[in-house]
Write an enzyme that holds these catalytic residues in place. Structure first.
Site, mmCIF file in Angstrom:
data_model
loop_
_atom_site.group_PDB
_atom_site.id
_atom_site.type_symbol
_atom_site.label_atom_id
_atom_site.label_comp_id
_atom_site.label_asym_id
_atom_site.label_seq_id
_atom_site.Cartn_x
_atom_site.Cartn_y
_atom_site.Cartn_z
ATOM 1 N N GLU A 83 0.892 -1.156 0.000
ATOM 2 C CA GLU A 83 0.000 0.000 0.000
ATOM 3 C C GLU A 83 0.931 1.205 0.000
ATOM 4 O O GLU A 83 1.823 1.299 0.855
ATOM 5 C CB GLU A 83 -0.891 0.000 1.251
ATOM 6 N N THR A 124 11.611 3.204 0.808
ATOM 7 C CA THR A 124 11.385 4.611 0.451
ATOM 8 C C THR A 124 12.227 5.525 1.325
ATOM 9 O O THR A 124 12.543 5.179 2.480
ATOM 10 C CB THR A 124 9.892 4.945 0.644
ATOM 11 N N ASP A 125 12.537 6.714 0.800
ATOM 12 C CA ASP A 125 13.254 7.712 1.615
ATOM 13 C C ASP A 125 12.403 8.196 2.786
ATOM 14 O O ASP A 125 12.929 8.770 3.744
ATOM 15 C CB ASP A 125 13.713 8.891 0.742
ATOM 16 N N GLU A 126 11.081 7.952 2.724
ATOM 17 C CA GLU A 126 10.197 8.480 3.772
ATOM 18 C C GLU A 126 10.457 7.834 5.126
ATOM 19 O O GLU A 126 10.027 8.350 6.159
ATOM 20 C CB GLU A 126 8.726 8.316 3.365
ATOM 21 N N TYR A 148 2.127 5.271 6.632
ATOM 22 C CA TYR A 148 2.767 4.613 5.482
ATOM 23 C C TYR A 148 4.259 4.445 5.739
ATOM 24 O O TYR A 148 4.808 3.345 5.611
ATOM 25 C CB TYR A 148 2.544 5.444 4.209
ATOM 26 N N LYS A 152 6.594 1.013 6.200
ATOM 27 C CA LYS A 152 7.761 0.692 5.369
ATOM 28 C C LYS A 152 9.007 0.530 6.247
ATOM 29 O O LYS A 152 9.815 -0.381 6.032
ATOM 30 C CB LYS A 152 7.994 1.777 4.312
ATOM 31 N N ASN A 178 9.161 8.861 -7.184
ATOM 32 C CA ASN A 178 9.185 8.433 -8.589
ATOM 33 C C ASN A 178 8.112 9.163 -9.389
ATOM 34 O O ASN A 178 7.055 9.517 -8.861
ATOM 35 C CB ASN A 178 8.854 6.943 -8.690
ATOM 36 N N ARG A 212 10.636 17.800 -2.459
ATOM 37 C CA ARG A 212 10.836 16.386 -2.799
ATOM 38 C C ARG A 212 11.907 16.279 -3.879
ATOM 39 O O ARG A 212 12.066 17.184 -4.700
ATOM 40 C CB ARG A 212 9.528 15.762 -3.332
ATOM 41 N N GLY A 273 0.787 15.969 9.497
ATOM 42 C CA GLY A 273 2.143 15.443 9.685
ATOM 43 C C GLY A 273 3.011 15.533 8.439
ATOM 44 O O GLY A 273 3.937 14.742 8.270
HETATM 45 P P1 NAD Z 1 1.564 1.119 -6.509
HETATM 46 O O1 NAD Z 1 0.582 1.475 -5.442
HETATM 47 O O2 NAD Z 1 1.444 1.745 -7.853
HETATM 48 O O3 NAD Z 1 1.546 -0.462 -6.752
HETATM 49 C C1 NAD Z 1 1.486 -1.377 -5.693
HETATM 50 C C2 NAD Z 1 1.158 -2.742 -6.278
HETATM 51 O O4 NAD Z 1 1.128 -3.686 -5.186
HETATM 52 C C3 NAD Z 1 -0.190 -2.813 -6.975
HETATM 53 O O5 NAD Z 1 -0.083 -3.490 -8.201
HETATM 54 C C4 NAD Z 1 -1.062 -3.589 -5.987
HETATM 55 O O6 NAD Z 1 -2.084 -4.338 -6.632
HETATM 56 C C5 NAD Z 1 -0.044 -4.486 -5.323
HETATM 57 N N1 NAD Z 1 -0.445 -4.941 -3.978
HETATM 58 C C6 NAD Z 1 -0.924 -4.161 -2.970
HETATM 59 N N2 NAD Z 1 -1.218 -4.932 -1.894
HETATM 60 C C7 NAD Z 1 -0.893 -6.220 -2.241
HETATM 61 C C8 NAD Z 1 -0.961 -7.457 -1.556
HETATM 62 N N3 NAD Z 1 -1.425 -7.542 -0.294
HETATM 63 N N4 NAD Z 1 -0.539 -8.566 -2.196
HETATM 64 C C9 NAD Z 1 -0.075 -8.505 -3.483
HETATM 65 N N5 NAD Z 1 -0.006 -7.354 -4.175
HETATM 66 C C10 NAD Z 1 -0.414 -6.221 -3.558
HETATM 67 O O7 NAD Z 1 2.992 1.396 -5.860
HETATM 68 P P2 NAD Z 1 4.339 1.955 -6.535
HETATM 69 O O8 NAD Z 1 4.288 3.417 -6.534
HETATM 70 O O9 NAD Z 1 4.583 1.192 -7.773
HETATM 71 O O10 NAD Z 1 5.391 1.517 -5.421
HETATM 72 C C11 NAD Z 1 6.020 0.238 -5.460
HETATM 73 C C12 NAD Z 1 6.943 0.136 -4.257
HETATM 74 O O11 NAD Z 1 7.895 1.198 -4.285
HETATM 75 C C13 NAD Z 1 6.213 0.231 -2.918
HETATM 76 O O12 NAD Z 1 6.793 -0.686 -2.032
HETATM 77 C C14 NAD Z 1 6.500 1.656 -2.458
HETATM 78 O O13 NAD Z 1 6.524 1.735 -1.058
HETATM 79 C C15 NAD Z 1 7.865 1.898 -3.056
HETATM 80 N N6 NAD Z 1 8.165 3.308 -3.344
HETATM 81 C C16 NAD Z 1 7.387 4.025 -4.218
HETATM 82 C C17 NAD Z 1 7.716 5.346 -4.484
HETATM 83 C C18 NAD Z 1 6.919 6.189 -5.450
HETATM 84 O O14 NAD Z 1 7.249 7.369 -5.635
HETATM 85 N N7 NAD Z 1 5.907 5.661 -6.105
HETATM 86 C C19 NAD Z 1 8.815 5.956 -3.854
HETATM 87 C C20 NAD Z 1 9.566 5.189 -2.968
HETATM 88 C C21 NAD Z 1 9.243 3.868 -2.737
#
Ligand code: NAD
Length: 321
Positions: A83, A124-126, A148, A152, A178, A212, A273
């Site tokens: 999530e 994540t950097d968060e 969130y 993480k 991203n 950011r 926050g």
């Molecule tokens: P997103 O929300 O677009 O995609 C998440 C995916 O995980 C989805 O396809 C969803 O169906 C799947 N998913 C969710 N719960 C699930 C479960 N219980 N079982 C199986 N699949 C499940 O996320 P994103 O932006 O692509 O991020 C991907 C990863 O990168 C995450 O771990 C996020 O924390 C990390 N991240 C994202 C960013 C960003 O800017 N988007 C930055 C830093 C880190």
């Protein structure tokens, strides 16, 4: 080589999978398995172009039996399922704890049982909190502020513990914000772009001064492939993009791209926050693995805006009317 990508139907995961299937990461070439629950954030449309090159498992990372089956025979895990939206975690945090924390523990245990050779945990950097000046090294204490980020950070610590306790070959990556195509239109860039395409105003939090660092999804995915191939067991790698902007500055660029004026900004109360600034020091991955971001922000943003302009079929069904 069997590569298991969790969350491979989401924004970053699907970019990684499309690149992997197209042979852009030669060291990881082989059988690609995607495990994804297809929550609101995941869709098979994101994998349509490479569907024939992917074994898709529709399942939940919290389900140990499903995970054990998907994990069998796997060499490399790239774990992106999560999530991922801070605002949703403020409204309701339960799924963030069960998916991000418990789901990661289920995956780590299954990877240990299956004897995988590399587990890349995408964080994540968060997790570091907020920083007024300078940049965080990987050794900085974790001080997450949103539910969130806390979920993480918890999963990062579980990944570390599975390495220290069991010797599981885990690497943790912590990347900045991203952007790129296929990002769900609740995140700031696709939300603002699609609102402007529809002639709607864009909601800017607080004074817009939150900073950011922006990273193109293609650069992030290249970093993940490098870590999967060459990362040190137990190591953490920050991944940055090198483009720091306030939300006000970003909004200005998006208004310009859409040919819209400042009257299209709606000032809304700040997020609870709300972290003021994120900034990772990514000199370690640059020095050890040869990573450098390659997509200039102006080019990446223009390409992204064009993608949303051309792909109404993708995002219109996902936006509340
Ligand atoms: P997103 O929300 O677009 O995609 C998440 C995916 O995980 C989805 O396809 C969803 O169906 C799947 N998913 C969710 N719960 C699930 C479960 N219980 N079982 C199986 N699949 C499940 O996320 P994103 O932006 O692509 O991020 C991907 C990863 O990168 C995450 O771990 C996020 O924390 C990390 N991240 C994202 C960013 C960003 O800017 N988007 C930055 C830093 C880190």
């Amino acid at each position: 080589m069997r590569v298991l990508v969790t969350g491979g139907a989401g924004f970053i995961g699907s970019h990684f999978v499309r690149s992997l299937v197209r042979g852009r990461y030669p060291a990881l070439t082989g059988h690609v398995v995607v495990l994804d629950l297809l929550t609101y954030a995941g869709t098979l449309t994101n994998l349509a172009e490479v569907r024939d090159g992917v074994e898709f498992v529709h399942g939940d990372i919290r389900d140990a039996a499903t995970v054990a089956t998907a994990m069998a025979g796997t060499d490399v895990v790239v774990h992106l399922a999560a999530e991922s939206h801070v605002d949703r975690s403020i409204a309701a945090a339960a799924d963030f704890v069960t998916t991000n924390v418990v789901g990661t523990q289920v995956l780590l245990q299954a990877a240990l049982d299956a004897g995988v050779g590399r587990f890349v945990h995408v964080s994540t950097d968060e997790v570091y909190g907020s920083i007024d000046e300078g940049s965080w090294p990987e050794t900085h204490p974790l001080e997450p502020n949103s539910p969130y980020a806390a979920s993480k950070a918890s999963s990062d610590l579980l990944a570390r513990a599975f390495h220290r306790t069991h010797g599981l070959p885990v690497c943790v990556t912590r990347c900045s914000n991203n952007y790129g195509p296929h990002q769900f239109p609740e995140k700031v860039i696709p939300l603002f772009v699609t609102n402007l395409l529809d002639g709607r105003r864009v909601p800017l939090y607080g004074d817009g001064g939150n900073v950011r660092d922006w990273l193109h999804v293609d650069d992030h995915c290249r970093a993940l492939a490098l870590v999967a191939e060459k990362g040190c067991d137990g190591a953490v790698y920050n991944v940055g993009g090198g483009t720091e902007l306030t939300n006000r500055e970003l909004t200005g660029l998006l208004l310009d791209a859409a040919g819209a004026g400042p009257e299209m900004v709606e000032h809304v109360p700040d997020r609870l926050g709300h972290d003021r600034r994120y900034s990772v020091d990514w000199s370690k991955i640059a020095a050890e693995l040869g990573y450098a971001p390659s997509v200039p922000f102006a080019q990446g943003l223009a390409d992204t805006v064009r993608w949303y302009a051309e792909r109404r079929d993708w995002w219109e069904p996902l936006k509340p009317r």
